[in-house]
Design a protein around this motif. Structure first.
Motif, mmCIF file in Angstrom:
data_model
loop_
_atom_site.group_PDB
_atom_site.id
_atom_site.type_symbol
_atom_site.label_atom_id
_atom_site.label_comp_id
_atom_site.label_asym_id
_atom_site.label_seq_id
_atom_site.Cartn_x
_atom_site.Cartn_y
_atom_site.Cartn_z
ATOM 1 N N ALA A 74 -13.669 -3.333 -2.222
ATOM 2 C CA ALA A 74 -13.560 -4.506 -1.354
ATOM 3 C C ALA A 74 -14.919 -5.175 -1.225
ATOM 4 N N VAL B 121 -9.949 1.679 -3.713
ATOM 5 C CA VAL B 121 -10.047 0.219 -3.789
ATOM 6 C C VAL B 121 -11.521 -0.173 -3.709
ATOM 7 N N PHE C 278 -7.766 4.309 4.503
ATOM 8 C CA PHE C 278 -8.851 4.412 3.532
ATOM 9 C C PHE C 278 -10.183 4.621 4.238
ATOM 10 N N VAL D 137 0.836 -1.201 0.000
ATOM 11 C CA VAL D 137 0.000 0.000 0.000
ATOM 12 C C VAL D 137 0.872 1.253 0.000
ATOM 13 N N ASN E 249 -5.301 1.246 6.997
ATOM 14 C CA ASN E 249 -4.283 1.853 6.147
ATOM 15 C C ASN E 249 -4.710 3.204 5.582
ATOM 16 N N ARG F 176 -8.400 6.885 -0.306
ATOM 17 C CA ARG F 176 -7.377 7.516 0.538
ATOM 18 C C ARG F 176 -6.744 8.645 -0.252
ATOM 19 N N TRP G 15 -8.150 -2.105 4.973
ATOM 20 C CA TRP G 15 -8.067 -0.848 4.229
ATOM 21 C C TRP G 15 -8.314 0.338 5.144
ATOM 22 N N ARG G 16 -9.243 0.215 6.090
ATOM 23 C CA ARG G 16 -9.456 1.308 7.043
ATOM 24 C C ARG G 16 -8.199 1.564 7.858
ATOM 25 N N THR H 167 -11.025 -7.732 5.332
ATOM 26 C CA THR H 167 -10.396 -6.995 4.242
ATOM 27 C C THR H 167 -10.743 -5.514 4.331
#
Length: 319
Positions: free
Chosen positions: A129, A127, A145, A108, A143, A159, A140-141, A136
């Motif tokens: 998902a 992304v 997003f 990422v 990281n 993001r 992402w949250r 999953t």
């Protein structure tokens, strides 16, 4: 497009990441099949498993992608797909045997760096998902997003990408801040970082001008915090210098909560302290830059990097 391999690959030092193009489609396909084939059955089934070398080569032909190697083997991959002002992370996957090595997080971070460098017009990473895969979505949250839309059976998460500005002189710094002020709203928190003399207070002066607040903005070092009321029925500007503060408890003692919702708060020297004041802080990093050969000798150039965090900035374009 040609691959950009690590110049000195060393399997013992952990994952290494390569920028790749269509020539790496077979490697990307192997990772996609391993990663997506290991997921629970979905209805409708994921179309990632219908990919071929030819279809992935066509996708990689636009902006390319990344491959992660571990112990000399490709174990992670992503395809970068530019769409308008966004770049979608397609076919993002890590082979089951490589999980737990931080491969996904590195992928990422590398994708954000590559897109910011190679596609400066891009404003965000996106992304899709599957909603049946909560772990999953949680990844992402974690990281950075934020969910911005639903397209059953997918959740769309985005993001914001860093925005970089080359600033030749002090007046250009004020002008940048004046333009940035146009997208700010009550409750926004800006965390300014940079060495002594980098231009943090100059930047804040431009914000004050753009917001239309009362009083000249100067360094608040000796009073730590200063409030500049609005002259235009807009938000006030709260200007904080955290240089002499000894940790977050002393920042809490300033009782900024009373003004946060009604003002734009700027904290100089606030990195590692002030981010907790908001779930969507705006980080502004100011670094000295090398002057161009034909630059005015009186110029003292800077590179300003603005990083947006949290849901507040989803879909908000910076100047």
């Amino acid at each position: 497009m040609t691959a950009a391999p690590d110049p000195q690959p060393d399997p013992d030092r952990g994952p290494t990441i390569r920028e790749v193009g269509p020539e790496a489609a077979a490697e990307v396909l192997a990772v996609v099949r391993a990663a997506f084939g290991d997921r629970p059955p979905l209805d409708p089934p994921t179309d990632a498993l219908t990919e071929t070398v030819e279809s992935l080569a066509a996708k990689l032909d636009a902006l390319g992608g990344l491959v992660v190697d571990l112990d000399g083997e490709p174990v992670g991959a992503v395809v970068l797909d530019p769409v308008d002002d966004a770049v979608y992370l397609r076919r993002f996957g890590v082979a089951p045997a490589a999980r737990g090595h931080g491969v996904a997080r590195r992928l990422v971070a590398a994708a954000a760096e590559v897109v910011a460098r190679r596609c400066p017009a891009a404003d965000r990473l996106v992304v899709l998902a599957r909603e049946e895969l909560p772990r999953t979505i949680a990844f992402w949250r974690d990281n950075g997003f934020t969910e911005v839309a639903e397209h059953a059976p997918y959740r769309e998460l985005a993001r914001a990408l860093p925005r970089c500005y080359d600033v030749p002189a002090a007046e250009d710094m004020r002008d940048l801040a004046r333009r940035l002020a146009a997208v700010l709203a009550p409750g926004d928190v800006l965390v300014l970082t940079g060495e002594l003399g980098a231009g943090k207070t100059t930047f804040t002066q431009g914000l004050g001008e753009g917001l239309g607040v009362r009083g000249g903005v100067t360094s608040p070092t000796f009073v730590i915090a200063r409030v500049h009321p609005s002259l235009t029925a807009g938000p006030a500007l709260v200007h904080v210098d955290a240089y002499r503060l000894d940790g977050a408890p002393e920042l809490d003692d300033l009782d900024l909560d009373a003004d946060l919702d009604r003002a734009v708060t700027v904290v100089e020297w606030g990195e590692g302290l002030a981010e907790a004041l908001s779930d969507s802080p705006l980080q502004v990093r100011i670094d000295r830059a090398v002057a161009a050969p034909d630059a005015d000798p009186d110029d003292d150039p800077r590179r300003v990097t603005v990083l947006r965090h949290g849901p507040r900035w989803a879909g908000v374009r910076l100047p």
